[in-house]
Design a protein around this motif. Structure first.
Motif, PDB file in Angstrom:
ATOM      1  N   ILE A   1      23.817  -0.709 -49.657  1.00 39.26           N
ATOM      2  CA  ILE A   1      24.181  -2.070 -49.249  1.00 39.26           C
ATOM      3  C   ILE A   1      23.688  -2.356 -47.834  1.00 39.26           C
ATOM      4  O   ILE A   1      23.085  -3.403 -47.570  1.00 39.26           O
ATOM      5  N   LEU A   2      23.935  -1.425 -46.909  1.00 35.64           N
ATOM      6  CA  LEU A   2      23.487  -1.599 -45.520  1.00 35.64           C
ATOM      7  C   LEU A   2      21.964  -1.661 -45.441  1.00 35.64           C
ATOM      8  O   LEU A   2      21.399  -2.475 -44.707  1.00 35.64           O
ATOM      9  N   TYR A   3      21.296  -0.797 -46.214  1.00 31.35           N
ATOM     10  CA  TYR A   3      19.823  -0.770 -46.211  1.00 31.35           C
ATOM     11  C   TYR A   3      19.264  -2.099 -46.707  1.00 31.35           C
ATOM     12  O   TYR A   3      18.323  -2.652 -46.126  1.00 31.35           O
ATOM     13  N   PHE A   4      19.857  -2.624 -47.776  1.00 32.68           N
ATOM     14  CA  PHE A   4      19.388  -3.900 -48.321  1.00 32.68           C
ATOM     15  C   PHE A   4      19.583  -5.027 -47.308  1.00 32.68           C
ATOM     16  O   PHE A   4      18.685  -5.861 -47.112  1.00 32.68           O
ATOM     17  N   LEU A   5      20.740  -5.070 -46.660  1.00 31.63           N
ATOM     18  CA  LEU A   5      21.015  -6.132 -45.689  1.00 31.63           C
ATOM     19  C   LEU A   5      20.078  -6.058 -44.490  1.00 31.63           C
ATOM     20  O   LEU A   5      19.569  -7.088 -44.020  1.00 31.63           O
ATOM     21  N   ILE A   6      19.820  -4.853 -44.002  1.00 33.54           N
ATOM     22  CA  ILE A   6      18.968  -4.691 -42.818  1.00 33.54           C
ATOM     23  C   ILE A   6      17.507  -4.985 -43.150  1.00 33.54           C
ATOM     24  O   ILE A   6      16.836  -5.760 -42.467  1.00 33.54           O
ATOM     25  N   VAL A   7      17.007  -4.358 -44.241  1.00 32.90           N
ATOM     26  CA  VAL A   7      15.584  -4.460 -44.566  1.00 32.90           C
ATOM     27  C   VAL A   7      15.228  -5.795 -45.200  1.00 32.90           C
ATOM     28  O   VAL A   7      14.213  -6.411 -44.855  1.00 32.90           O
ATOM     29  N   ASN A   8      16.052  -6.260 -46.127  1.00 32.10           N
ATOM     30  CA  ASN A   8      15.688  -7.450 -46.898  1.00 32.10           C
ATOM     31  C   ASN A   8      16.317  -8.745 -46.407  1.00 32.10           C
ATOM     32  O   ASN A   8      16.013  -9.809 -46.942  1.00 32.10           O
ATOM     33  N   VAL A   9      17.187  -8.653 -45.398  1.00 31.19           N
ATOM     34  CA  VAL A   9      17.786  -9.863 -44.826  1.00 31.19           C
ATOM     35  C   VAL A   9      17.438  -9.975 -43.339  1.00 31.19           C
ATOM     36  O   VAL A   9      16.743 -10.906 -42.924  1.00 31.19           O
ATOM     37  N   LEU A  10      17.889  -9.014 -42.539  1.00 28.45           N
ATOM     38  CA  LEU A  10      17.669  -9.086 -41.094  1.00 28.45           C
ATOM     39  C   LEU A  10      16.198  -8.947 -40.715  1.00 28.45           C
ATOM     40  O   LEU A  10      15.711  -9.647 -39.821  1.00 28.45           O
ATOM     41  N   LEU A  11      15.480  -8.055 -41.383  1.00 28.06           N
ATOM     42  CA  LEU A  11      14.081  -7.789 -41.017  1.00 28.06           C
ATOM     43  C   LEU A  11      13.090  -8.387 -42.008  1.00 28.06           C
ATOM     44  O   LEU A  11      11.911  -8.028 -41.996  1.00 28.06           O
ATOM     45  N   ARG A  12      13.542  -9.283 -42.835  1.00 29.33           N
ATOM     46  CA  ARG A  12      12.691  -9.831 -43.891  1.00 29.33           C
ATOM     47  C   ARG A  12      11.430 -10.490 -43.343  1.00 29.33           C
ATOM     48  O   ARG A  12      10.319 -10.226 -43.819  1.00 29.33           O
ATOM     49  N   GLN A  13      11.569 -11.343 -42.328  1.00 35.57           N
ATOM     50  CA  GLN A  13      10.416 -12.061 -41.799  1.00 35.57           C
ATOM     51  C   GLN A  13       9.397 -11.114 -41.160  1.00 35.57           C
ATOM     52  O   GLN A  13       8.191 -11.293 -41.301  1.00 35.57           O
TER      53      GLN A  13
END
Length: 219
Positions: free
Chosen positions: A88-100
């Motif tokens: 869950i944390l990995y998805f939020l960091i990689v695919n939400v916070l660092l998406r751009q």
């Protein structure tokens, strides 16, 4: 250590190639924890004598883990909860916070990019399964498939932990798979890469010769 980390050595075809630091490191990261765990489990001097009852060569159950519910708690449920939180944390960091940032730089490697690159290149079952809902949903399918893989391999840690034969067989399987994959890489992949490199050099030289001839004609 005998779960997803160890099985990834086989499923994702980690190769023992001594000329590649990255490949050696990948194999050791996936292989060594399980070997250390097996050594502690079956060959720890503090418990080794207790596992061989006097007058018998047969191994006894490790005295500290006779309760199988204890094993399922600490070898399956606790690691699964930890994995779920990490995912869950990995998805939020990689695919939400660092998406751009990731969209701007396709060279940055994530676990999804690395594994999907391997699967696409091999056109294996993982690549075909991840595309069942279309290319736009591959990452969601990847997470789903990884979850199934994690649950299944974590569940296998309990019977492996309880059986000396299974534990030993699994270690042999992991080492054999990495050596086999390494041999296949050296005998099949590297020659193809060398031939492709030579072909590219030849094509480049041919194009350069044509350009030189064109320049000479113009002069």
């Amino acid at each position: 250590m005998q779960g997803p980390l160890a099985w990834a050595l086989i499923v994702w075809r980690c190769s023992l190639v001594f000329s590649s630091f990255d490949k050696i490191l990948s194999v050791l990261v996936h292989l060594l924890p399980g070997i250390v765990f097996s050594t502690i489990r079956w060959w720890n001097p503090a418990t080794f004598e207790a596992m061989h009852p006097e007058g018998s060569l047969q191994r006894a159950t490790w005295p500290y883990v006779e309760d199988k519910s204890y094993l399922w708690t600490w070898l399956f449920l606790v690691p699964l909860v930890a994995y779920t939180l990490w995912q869950i944390l990995y998805f939020l960091i990689v695919n939400v916070l660092l998406r751009q940032r990731l969209l701007r730089d396709p060279e940055v490697m994530t676990s999804y990019r690395e594994l999907s690159k391997k699967a696409k290149k091999a056109n294996n079952i993982w690549w075909r399964l991840s595309g069942l809902l279309g290319d736009q949903n591959r990452i969601l399918m990847f997470i789903f498939l990884q979850g199934i893989f994690t649950i299944a391999t974590m569940a296998l840690t309990v019977p492996i932990f309880l059986s000396y034969e299974l534990h030993s067989l699994f270690q042999i399987l992991k080492v054999s798979a990495s050596v086999w994959n390494g041999g296949s890489f050296l005998l099949e992949v590297m020659p193809r890469q060398a031939m492709l490199k030579e072909k590219n050099k030849s094509d480049t030289k041919h194009v350069q010769d044509q350009m030189d001839q064109s320049i000479t004609k113009v002069k």
